[in-house]
Motif scaffolding. Structure first.
Motif, PDB file in Angstrom:
ATOM      1  N   ALA A 102       0.258 -12.525  -1.352  1.00  0.00           N
ATOM      2  CA  ALA A 102      -0.818 -11.725  -0.765  1.00  0.00           C
ATOM      3  C   ALA A 102      -2.046 -11.804  -1.649  1.00  0.00           C
ATOM      4  O   ALA A 102      -1.996 -11.423  -2.833  1.00  0.00           O
ATOM      5  N   ILE A 103      -3.134 -12.310  -1.082  1.00  0.00           N
ATOM      6  CA  ILE A 103      -4.389 -12.302  -1.812  1.00  0.00           C
ATOM      7  C   ILE A 103      -4.819 -10.864  -2.035  1.00  0.00           C
ATOM      8  O   ILE A 103      -4.460  -9.956  -1.272  1.00  0.00           O
ATOM      9  N   THR A 104      -5.559 -10.623  -3.092  1.00  0.00           N
ATOM     10  CA  THR A 104      -6.089  -9.282  -3.348  1.00  0.00           C
ATOM     11  C   THR A 104      -6.934  -8.836  -2.151  1.00  0.00           C
ATOM     12  O   THR A 104      -7.459  -9.666  -1.403  1.00  0.00           O
ATOM     13  N   PRO A 105      -7.107  -7.529  -1.940  1.00  0.00           N
ATOM     14  CA  PRO A 105      -8.024  -7.078  -0.889  1.00  0.00           C
ATOM     15  C   PRO A 105      -9.375  -7.759  -1.067  1.00  0.00           C
ATOM     16  O   PRO A 105      -9.860  -7.915  -2.195  1.00  0.00           O
ATOM     17  N   TYR A 106      -9.978  -8.191   0.032  1.00  0.00           N
ATOM     18  CA  TYR A 106     -11.190  -8.992  -0.086  1.00  0.00           C
ATOM     19  C   TYR A 106     -12.316  -8.438   0.772  1.00  0.00           C
ATOM     20  O   TYR A 106     -12.148  -7.495   1.536  1.00  0.00           O
ATOM     21  N   TYR A 107     -13.475  -9.021   0.602  1.00  0.00           N
ATOM     22  CA  TYR A 107     -14.762  -8.668   1.203  1.00  0.00           C
ATOM     23  C   TYR A 107     -15.350  -7.460   0.496  1.00  0.00           C
ATOM     24  O   TYR A 107     -16.383  -7.575  -0.161  1.00  0.00           O
ATOM     25  N   LEU A 108     -14.743  -6.276   0.604  1.00  0.00           N
ATOM     26  CA  LEU A 108     -15.156  -5.144  -0.221  1.00  0.00           C
ATOM     27  C   LEU A 108     -14.333  -5.177  -1.502  1.00  0.00           C
ATOM     28  O   LEU A 108     -13.109  -5.238  -1.469  1.00  0.00           O
ATOM     29  N   THR A 109     -15.008  -5.138  -2.648  1.00  0.00           N
ATOM     30  CA  THR A 109     -14.324  -5.259  -3.927  1.00  0.00           C
ATOM     31  C   THR A 109     -13.454  -4.034  -4.177  1.00  0.00           C
ATOM     32  O   THR A 109     -13.912  -2.894  -4.103  1.00  0.00           O
ATOM     33  N   ALA A 110     -12.182  -4.279  -4.471  1.00  0.00           N
ATOM     34  CA  ALA A 110     -11.248  -3.198  -4.765  1.00  0.00           C
ATOM     35  C   ALA A 110     -11.251  -2.905  -6.265  1.00  0.00           C
ATOM     36  O   ALA A 110     -11.370  -3.809  -7.091  1.00  0.00           O
ATOM     37  N   SER A 111     -11.121  -1.641  -6.613  1.00  0.00           N
ATOM     38  CA  SER A 111     -10.934  -1.247  -8.010  1.00  0.00           C
ATOM     39  C   SER A 111      -9.540  -1.654  -8.465  1.00  0.00           C
ATOM     40  O   SER A 111      -8.671  -2.014  -7.650  1.00  0.00           O
ATOM     41  N   ASP A 112      -9.297  -1.576  -9.767  1.00  0.00           N
ATOM     42  CA  ASP A 112      -7.953  -1.859 -10.265  1.00  0.00           C
ATOM     43  C   ASP A 112      -6.938  -0.922  -9.621  1.00  0.00           C
ATOM     44  O   ASP A 112      -5.842  -1.357  -9.245  1.00  0.00           O
ATOM     45  N   ALA A 113      -7.300   0.349  -9.486  1.00  0.00           N
ATOM     46  CA  ALA A 113      -6.379   1.300  -8.868  1.00  0.00           C
ATOM     47  C   ALA A 113      -6.117   0.923  -7.412  1.00  0.00           C
ATOM     48  O   ALA A 113      -4.986   1.048  -6.917  1.00  0.00           O
ATOM     49  N   GLY A 114      -7.158   0.444  -6.720  1.00  0.00           N
ATOM     50  CA  GLY A 114      -6.973   0.016  -5.340  1.00  0.00           C
ATOM     51  C   GLY A 114      -6.070  -1.189  -5.231  1.00  0.00           C
ATOM     52  O   GLY A 114      -5.247  -1.288  -4.305  1.00  0.00           O
ATOM     53  N   VAL A 115      -6.215  -2.136  -6.162  1.00  0.00           N
ATOM     54  CA  VAL A 115      -5.342  -3.308  -6.176  1.00  0.00           C
ATOM     55  C   VAL A 115      -3.893  -2.886  -6.404  1.00  0.00           C
ATOM     56  O   VAL A 115      -2.967  -3.383  -5.741  1.00  0.00           O
ATOM     57  N   VAL A 116      -3.685  -1.961  -7.319  1.00  0.00           N
ATOM     58  CA  VAL A 116      -2.324  -1.484  -7.586  1.00  0.00           C
ATOM     59  C   VAL A 116      -1.732  -0.823  -6.340  1.00  0.00           C
ATOM     60  O   VAL A 116      -0.582  -1.073  -5.974  1.00  0.00           O
ATOM     61  N   ARG A 117      -2.504   0.016  -5.663  1.00  0.00           N
ATOM     62  CA  ARG A 117      -1.989   0.677  -4.449  1.00  0.00           C
ATOM     63  C   ARG A 117      -1.617  -0.350  -3.384  1.00  0.00           C
ATOM     64  O   ARG A 117      -0.592  -0.204  -2.700  1.00  0.00           O
ATOM     65  N   TYR A 118      -2.452  -1.353  -3.233  1.00  0.00           N
ATOM     66  CA  TYR A 118      -2.229  -2.405  -2.231  1.00  0.00           C
ATOM     67  C   TYR A 118      -0.891  -3.106  -2.475  1.00  0.00           C
ATOM     68  O   TYR A 118      -0.042  -3.207  -1.581  1.00  0.00           O
ATOM     69  N   TYR A 119      -0.681  -3.587  -3.715  1.00  0.00           N
ATOM     70  CA  TYR A 119       0.547  -4.301  -4.008  1.00  0.00           C
ATOM     71  C   TYR A 119       1.756  -3.365  -4.055  1.00  0.00           C
ATOM     72  O   TYR A 119       2.871  -3.776  -3.678  1.00  0.00           O
ATOM     73  N   ALA A 120       1.569  -2.125  -4.471  1.00  0.00           N
ATOM     74  CA  ALA A 120       2.689  -1.178  -4.468  1.00  0.00           C
ATOM     75  C   ALA A 120       3.178  -0.937  -3.046  1.00  0.00           C
ATOM     76  O   ALA A 120       4.394  -0.846  -2.793  1.00  0.00           O
ATOM     77  N   THR A 121       2.256  -0.852  -2.099  1.00  0.00           N
ATOM     78  CA  THR A 121       2.646  -0.643  -0.697  1.00  0.00           C
ATOM     79  C   THR A 121       3.395  -1.853  -0.159  1.00  0.00           C
ATOM     80  O   THR A 121       4.426  -1.712   0.520  1.00  0.00           O
ATOM     81  N   LEU A 122       2.904  -3.053  -0.459  1.00  0.00           N
ATOM     82  CA  LEU A 122       3.594  -4.260  -0.014  1.00  0.00           C
ATOM     83  C   LEU A 122       4.963  -4.394  -0.686  1.00  0.00           C
ATOM     84  O   LEU A 122       5.954  -4.776  -0.039  1.00  0.00           O
ATOM     85  N   ARG A 123       5.032  -4.049  -1.975  1.00  0.00           N
ATOM     86  CA  ARG A 123       6.310  -4.136  -2.685  1.00  0.00           C
ATOM     87  C   ARG A 123       7.352  -3.218  -2.054  1.00  0.00           C
ATOM     88  O   ARG A 123       8.532  -3.587  -1.908  1.00  0.00           O
ATOM     89  N   ALA A 124       6.917  -2.023  -1.667  1.00  0.00           N
ATOM     90  CA  ALA A 124       7.844  -1.071  -1.056  1.00  0.00           C
ATOM     91  C   ALA A 124       8.281  -1.487   0.343  1.00  0.00           C
ATOM     92  O   ALA A 124       9.309  -1.021   0.847  1.00  0.00           O
ATOM     93  N   ALA A 125       7.510  -2.395   0.961  1.00  0.00           N
ATOM     94  CA  ALA A 125       7.768  -2.762   2.351  1.00  0.00           C
ATOM     95  C   ALA A 125       8.764  -3.897   2.510  1.00  0.00           C
ATOM     96  O   ALA A 125       9.214  -4.174   3.626  1.00  0.00           O
TER      97      ALA A 125
END
Length: 291
Positions: A102-125
């Motif tokens: 999964a590429i990092t969230p794109y177009y709008l720049t995500a903060s480090d905390a946002g990147v962590v939330r994104y991958y944590a959600t995918l990891r749990a899924a």
């Protein structure tokens, strides 16, 4: 003899004359590379993923898994939002795939905390393998070595680097040595292997897979002279073909393989570049079926 590095091919996406997906042409491309490489990275940047809808992405993943088998298929499921990414993940799982990038969230720049939330959600899924895909040049969001170490603590299994992130192979390995690492820098495989990385995700390997198979074999055999010879061929191919989807497609066209047009507004190669591509392919022993 050491463990052979992995060559993973991210194929271009093939379209018919109307601009719709041509899955038959894609099967031909995948069959061209499948005997020579170790896996397929479905629906990546080389495949123009931002220009595809959800149903098209799912169809491309299914086709890749049909040709390579689910175990040799990495499905790119990244999106601008985790909501979209979860949908792509479910579709890939339905195709039997168990390895996801999964590429990092794109177009709008995500903060480090946002990147962590994104991958944590995918990891749990999913309980399949999950890899971060870091390409700050186009995604805007980035992952520093320190942030990658934090993502490793979430239970991610690997990282695929592209663009500026490919210059951080050593720093990423130091920060998160447990993670498998693939570089999208097609010409950097000897360095990646020396640093303890798994291999390369190489768009150029989709056009000239034998050159990369030769380099993989030389590295696995610890044959320094053969590595130098094979790496010189790879470097010439990479200089001519990448990073450009339009150049890759032209390289396929001149071999009589389905390349064709792009959906995204990518300029075709100039006549001088076309000549360079043909020369590099000929030097690599590729059969130029069409000029």
């Amino acid at each position: 003899m050491t463990t052979a590095p992995e060559i993973i091919t991210p194929p271009v996406t093939t379209y018919d004359a109307s601009g719709a997906l041509d899955l038959g042409a894609l099967r031909a491309l995948l069959a061209h590379v499948e005997p020579e490489v170790d896996g397929v990275f479905a629906v990546g940047t080389t495949g123009e993923f931002p220009a595809l809808d959800a149903a098209e992405r799912a169809a491309l993943v299914r086709t890749a898994a049909d040709v390579f088998g689910p175990d040799r298929t990495i499905a790119h499921v990244g999106a601008a939002s985790v909501h979209e990414a979860l949908g792509h993940l479910r579709a890939a799982e339905d195709a039997g795939v168990r390895r996801f990038a999964a590429i990092t969230p794109y177009y709008l720049t995500a903060s480090d905390a946002g990147v962590v939330r994104y991958y944590a959600t995918l990891r749990a899924a999913t309980d399949g393998e999950l890899y971060a895909y870091v390409f700050p040049d186009v995604a805007c969001s980035d992952v520093s070595p320190e942030l990658l170490a934090e993502l490793a603590e979430l239970g991610l299994d690997g990282v695929k680097t592209s663009g500026a992130a490919s210059a951080r192979v050593d720093a990423y390995r130091d920060a998160a040595p447990r993670l498998a690492l693939w570089s999208g820098n097609d010409a950097d495989l000897p360095h990646v292997v020396a640093a303890g990385g798994r291999g390369t995700v190489s768009g150029v390997s989709g056009v000239a897979p034998r050159a990369f198979a030769d380099l993989r074999a030389a590295l696995a055999a610890d044959d320094a002279a053969a590595v130098v010879r094979a790496q010189a061929v790879v470097q010439r191919l990479v200089a001519a073909l990448g990073p450009s989807i339009a150049r890759l497609k032209y390289g396929l066209d001149v071999q009589g393989l389905p390349g064709g047009t792009t959906r995204m507004p990518v300029d075709p190669p100039s006549d001088a570049v076309k000549a360079e591509i043909r020369a590099a392919l000929a030097a690599a022993g590729q059969d130029l079926a069409a000029a």
